[in-house]
Design an enzyme around this catalytic site. Structure first.
Site, PDB file in Angstrom:
ATOM      1  N   HIS A  66       0.829  -1.211   0.000  1.00 25.98           N
ATOM      2  CA  HIS A  66       0.000   0.000   0.000  1.00 25.98           C
ATOM      3  C   HIS A  66       0.864   1.263   0.000  1.00 25.98           C
ATOM      4  O   HIS A  66       0.566   2.238  -0.702  1.00 25.98           O
ATOM      5  CB  HIS A  66      -0.924  -0.037   1.220  1.00 25.98           C
ATOM      6  CG  HIS A  66      -1.657   1.245   1.450  1.00 25.98           C
ATOM      7  ND1 HIS A  66      -1.314   2.117   2.450  1.00 25.98           N
ATOM      8  CD2 HIS A  66      -2.693   1.821   0.781  1.00 25.98           C
ATOM      9  CE1 HIS A  66      -2.118   3.172   2.397  1.00 25.98           C
ATOM     10  NE2 HIS A  66      -2.962   3.011   1.400  1.00 25.98           N
ATOM     11  N   GLU A  69       2.062   1.935  -3.356  1.00 26.09           N
ATOM     12  CA  GLU A  69       0.983   2.513  -4.185  1.00 26.09           C
ATOM     13  C   GLU A  69       0.997   4.046  -4.049  1.00 26.09           C
ATOM     14  O   GLU A  69       0.873   4.771  -5.033  1.00 26.09           O
ATOM     15  CB  GLU A  69      -0.362   1.924  -3.753  1.00 26.09           C
ATOM     16  CG  GLU A  69      -1.559   2.482  -4.487  1.00 26.09           C
ATOM     17  CD  GLU A  69      -2.676   2.860  -3.535  1.00 26.09           C
ATOM     18  OE1 GLU A  69      -3.005   4.068  -3.473  1.00 26.09           O
ATOM     19  OE2 GLU A  69      -3.210   1.966  -2.849  1.00 26.09           O
ATOM     20  N   HIS A  70       1.157   4.539  -2.822  1.00 17.46           N
ATOM     21  CA  HIS A  70       1.246   5.994  -2.632  1.00 17.46           C
ATOM     22  C   HIS A  70       2.478   6.564  -3.350  1.00 17.46           C
ATOM     23  O   HIS A  70       2.411   7.619  -3.983  1.00 17.46           O
ATOM     24  CB  HIS A  70       1.362   6.328  -1.138  1.00 17.46           C
ATOM     25  CG  HIS A  70       0.041   6.352  -0.429  1.00 17.46           C
ATOM     26  ND1 HIS A  70      -0.431   7.475   0.209  1.00 17.46           N
ATOM     27  CD2 HIS A  70      -0.898   5.396  -0.256  1.00 17.46           C
ATOM     28  CE1 HIS A  70      -1.607   7.205   0.755  1.00 17.46           C
ATOM     29  NE2 HIS A  70      -1.911   5.954   0.493  1.00 17.46           N
ATOM     30  N   GLU A 146      -3.703   8.006   7.144  1.00 16.37           N
ATOM     31  CA  GLU A 146      -4.739   7.200   6.493  1.00 16.37           C
ATOM     32  C   GLU A 146      -5.155   6.051   7.418  1.00 16.37           C
ATOM     33  O   GLU A 146      -6.337   5.746   7.568  1.00 16.37           O
ATOM     34  CB  GLU A 146      -4.248   6.664   5.147  1.00 16.37           C
ATOM     35  CG  GLU A 146      -5.329   5.888   4.396  1.00 16.37           C
ATOM     36  CD  GLU A 146      -4.891   5.371   3.036  1.00 16.37           C
ATOM     37  OE1 GLU A 146      -3.756   5.705   2.606  1.00 16.37           O
ATOM     38  OE2 GLU A 146      -5.673   4.642   2.402  1.00 16.37           O
TER      39      GLU A 146
END
Lengths: 458, 435
Positions: A66, A69-70, A146
């Protein structure tokens, strides 16, 4: 009520209409391409799905899929940090990405004559990401925020993490996709780059293009932009640690003063859709509909409308998964019904259902609705693109995707009951209670202390 | 840095070729108006209906009545109880949705061409002849009470409730549409029937349809579906909401690791001559996507949040310019400082490049919204509520293009006033005291 049309005929026509619009091919470097045509509006969705997700992470670096992904929105050898999204926006488009256990996907939605530029940029960042230390440190804070927003601030999400961890002792589905906070905090650049270099490659990706496009034109553009990229040699086989035999039922109770509405939820380990053998998953998919979807479902009929012990019930199953998934039941008790009583009621009705079997009229309605769903879904090329991308990234083939509606339609009441008898095994289940502690204030709202007068401090 | 590669690519791209969205204005034989876009390639129709006002029409002491009424429309009509209605709808494979906001009660429907008449008749029975049976009232009330209880411990919902209560006080905008546990518990079947008579009438109606249907068929459908509703109601219209929120920071002490931060002050009306400059200014300042000033300053440069955005909310009885972000309790104070500073800076105007980039984005993104029957139907009914004409679709981008730097400076100075700015924070933000 009179039946107005035959669900079977209806299903067949919907599938035929849809199948005509999907084409696929594979580039020499291994990139699979799927094109879904919809010429109603001059819009295209361009998606790249990597067959890698949180369940492919090494132990100790949970959250790296994840986090990467950022970082993909930072720079490449040709693009400055942030320039990717800025360019999409300057074209009037929108872009984003998402990470799951089994895949990581990036997409843009733009006018269809902008496809060339989207492919140029997406192909660029498949192999040429360049990261600097400041970018990655700031972005790590963003990811922690997040996690705060999605998980730490929400007792239901914390409970869900604990249940998953109890469900999977050994398989990485037991770790949160976003990662455990203590591991996220210490993720490093090297973790991201080694993950990137190994898994972000044309032979580990699926390109899905949906909208107002011509498949031949897409093929030319894909060859031009993605064709020159090198595949990863010796891509590791996708094998995750599997679960040992479960020898005992697992139960957890999570108490949090922020819980206003307690509930009980149980998840059973269940098989996923297997390529070429989707029948059991189809039966489980229909079982979830029969038990828990809508006002006329078995659980709602029995527990909400019948005995009145439930405020809400549901059953859920998502078969599109690379490894074993779960089948779940949830019950929110009516006021005055304890979680223990709710669980007992759920088990009682489940046992009765296993005796009584499937109501044939309800099954007809479900199949009718599934057939119509194909028509309604063709209104949204993006959701079609998601359906294909998700299936292909979890080990299914185009044939599997196209066969699925027929397999669902052929599934009988007997198949559904056989799947129910197999899946409802308490020794493969986790039962969870979510509740406030006994000594919590009666009025949950009193947790928040709202000053009477407006206080001004800045 | 090979930026020129992509810069060159821009140059050859003209504006996107737009599909024509041909809106037909249809009036039924019975006099009901609707907007229609014919789209015969998929055999279904999306229908959007709005009754205005919605929950803002709640009578004194009856907060939650309109919301409960809307939730009960699908819970029985005539000889069909809740489950009978659901079974009939599912056999037709139709999809109905009912919702209440302060400014509208919305009914959304999608149905197949092959059984359109049956689906419309079923929908009609739910809208025109709902039975509101006592057992359904009790059951749905319990569901609403559960939502109210859950919101009372959800930091985001607490923030919203606090902000609205302080801003709008006793006006319906000052409380959630669900009502309070007290007000909902006290609602009777008479209150629900009253809410039905108050809101679901032909005088306050907007309709759009997109899909596999002709103007003649739609005309018949409108009369069949809505013709039996009363023409008007005697419910008093809500008054303007006013604005009572004091500038400054309001903290609601709540044990969560991350603070939820809402901010804003009074905004600008939708029919204000400066609405478009304000809209462009908001996009530059805190609009959707990754490109806004706030997203850059707060997320990209400082990592203080996962997301931050601002909005213009021109509602029927109040206007807000506001925004929201979440930040860990340790960094919430820094986030507030950055927002406050940027709020002052936007009033000084924007750069030529910001304006040009934002115009390109907004004008390019507009046609992409018209994608799918359900999306288009929703846009069309919203336009009617904003009192726009169908031609607006063709002229809207010109209105964006016409915005100048001077327009932005003028309007930004007017609508971004740091001295008026209020923050509501739910959490335990460090360095900001609750008392």
């Amino acid at each position: 009520m009179l039946r107005l049309f035959a669900p079977v005929a209806f299903l067949a026509s919907a599938v035929a209409a849809q199948a005509a619009e999907v084409t696929s091919f594979t580039l020499d470097n291994g990139l699979d391409v799927v094109v879904i045509e919809d010429h109603r509006a001059p819009v295209v969705v361009h998606m790249v799905w990597y067959k890698v997700g949180a369940a492919d992470e090494e132990p100790g670096v949970s959250g790296i899929a994840h986090y990467l992904e950022h970082l993909m929105f930072k720079g490449t050898d040709e693009l400055e940090p942030g320039e990717f999204s800025r360019t999409v926006a300057q074209q009037g488009g929108t872009d984003n990405a998402f990470t799951s256990y089994d895949y990581t996907a990036y997409f843009q939605r733009v006018a269809s004559d902008r496809l060339d530029l989207m492919m140029e940029m997406e192909a660029d960042r498949m192999r040429d990401l360049q990261l600097d230390d400041r970018d990655i440190a700031t972005e790590l804070r963003v990811v922690q925020e997040e996690r705060n927003q999605r998980i730490e601030n929400d007792p239901g999400a914390l409970f869900s993490e604990q249940r998953d961890a109890a469900q999977y002792l050994n398989h990485p589905y037991g770790r949160p996709i976003i990662g455990w906070m203590h591991e996220v905090e210490s993720l490093e650049l090297e973790d991201a780059t080694s993950f990137y270099e190994r898994y972000y490659a044309p032979n580990n990706a699926i390109l899905v293009v949906a909208g107002d496009v011509d498949p031949e034109h897409v093929r030319e553009l894909a060859k031009e932009h993605y064709g020159p990229l090198d595949p990863t040699e010796n891509l590791p086989e996708r094998v995750r640690p599997q679960e040992p035999p479960q020898l005992a039922e697992r139960r957890i109770t999570y108490e949090d003063p922020r819980v206003a509405q307690p509930y009980v939820i149980r998840t059973y380990l269940a098989p996923e859709r297997e390529t070429g053998a989707q029948e059991e998953a189809a039966a489980l998919t229909l079982l979830a509909e029969v038990l828990g979807s809508g006002q006329t479902s078995e659980l709602n009929s029995r527990l909400q409308f019948g005995t009145g012990e439930a405020l809400y019930t549901s059953a859920f199953y998502s078969g599109t998964s690379y490894d074993d998934t779960t089948f779940g039941l949830v019950m929110v008790p009516a006021p005055g019904v304890s979680l223990e009583a709710a669980e007992a009621a759920l088990d009682r009705e489940l046992a009765d259902f296993l005796e009584d079997g499937v109501d044939p009229e309800q099954l007809d309605r479900i199949k009718t609705e599934l057939g119509a769903a194909l028509i309604y879904e063709s209104d949204s090329p993006q959701s079609l693109a998601n359906r294909y991308g998700r299936a292909l990234a979890t080990g299914l083939t185009l044939d599997d995707v196209e066969a699925w509606p027929d397999i669902l339609d052929r599934t009988t009441a007997e198949d559904i009951m056989a799947a129910a008898r197999d899946v409802f095994d308490r020794n493969r289940a986790v039962t969870g209670y979510l509740k406030a502690p006994e000594d919590a204030p009666q009025d949950a709202a009193s947790l928040a202390t709202v000053p009477d007068a407006t206080e001004v401090t800045q | 840095m090979i930026r020129t590669v992509f810069a060159a690519a821009f140059a050859v791209l003209a504006g996107p070729a737009l599909a024509a969205v041909e809106v037909q204005e249809v009036t039924s034989p019975g006099g009901i108006d609707a907007w229609l876009v014919e789209e015969h390639s998929i055999p279904f129709t999306a229908l959007e209906i709005r009754f205005v006002p919605g929950a803002a029409a709640d009578r004194d002491g009856k907060r939650g009545a309109v919301n409960l009424m809307a939730g009960l429309l699908e819970e029985g009509t005539g000889d069909l109880d809740a489950q009978g209605f659901a079974a009939a709808r599912d056999e037709l494979a139709a999809r109905f949705g009912y919702d209440a906001h302060d400014d509208a009660v919305s009914v959304s429907a999608q149905f197949l061409t092959e059984n359109r008449d049956e689906a419309v008749d079923l929908l009609r029975r739910s809208i025109v002849e709902p039975a509101f049976p006592e057992d359904a009232i009790a059951r749905v009330k319990d569901q609403v009470l559960s939502i109210i209880a859950r919101d009372a411990t959800d930091p985001g919902a607490i923030a919203r409730e606090t902000f609205d209560r302080l801003a709008f006080g006793d006006h319906p905008y000052g409380s959630p549409v669900e009502g309070t546990a007290e007000s909902v518990t006290a609602l009777t079947r008479d209150d629900i029937e009253q809410a039905h008579r108050d809101t679901l009438v032909k005088d306050h109606l907007y309709v759009s349809a997109v899909g596999d249907i002709t103007p003649e068929e739609l005309g018949t459908l409108l009369d069949d579906l809505l013709g039996d509703l009363p023409q008007s109601s005697d419910a008093p219209l809500p008054a303007d909401a006013g604005w009572n929120l004091e500038p400054g920071v309001e903290v609601v002490d709540y044990p969560v690791p991350q603070s939820v931060i809402l901010f804003g002050h009074e905004g600008i009306e939708r029919d204000d001559p400066d609405f478009f400059p304000a809209y462009v200014a908001n996009q530059i300042f805190g609009g959707a996507g990754f490109e806004s000033r706030l997203m850059d300053e707060v997320r990209v440069q400082r990592g203080l949040t996962y997301g931050i955005g601002t909005y213009l909310a021109p509602m029927e009885y109040a206007e807000v310019v506001g925004g929201q972000a979440n930040s860990a309790n340790a960094t919430a104070a820094e986030l507030v400082d950055v927002v406050r500073g940027q709020w002052g800076r936007i009033a000084e105007g924007v750069t030529e490049e910001e304006l040009a980039d934002t115009k390109t984005y907004l004008t390019g993104a507009y046609p992409l919204r018209f994608d799918g029957n359900a999306n288009i139907a929703s846009i069309l009914v919203g336009m009617q509520m904003d009192e726009l004409e169908p031609e607006y679709i063709d002229t809207r981008n010109d209105l964006i293009e016409a915005v100048t730097l001077d327009d932005i400076t003028r309007v930004a100075e007017r609508i971004y006033r740091p001295d008026d700015l209020s923050f509501v924070i739910v959490g335990q933000p460090e360095g900001i005291d609750a008392d």
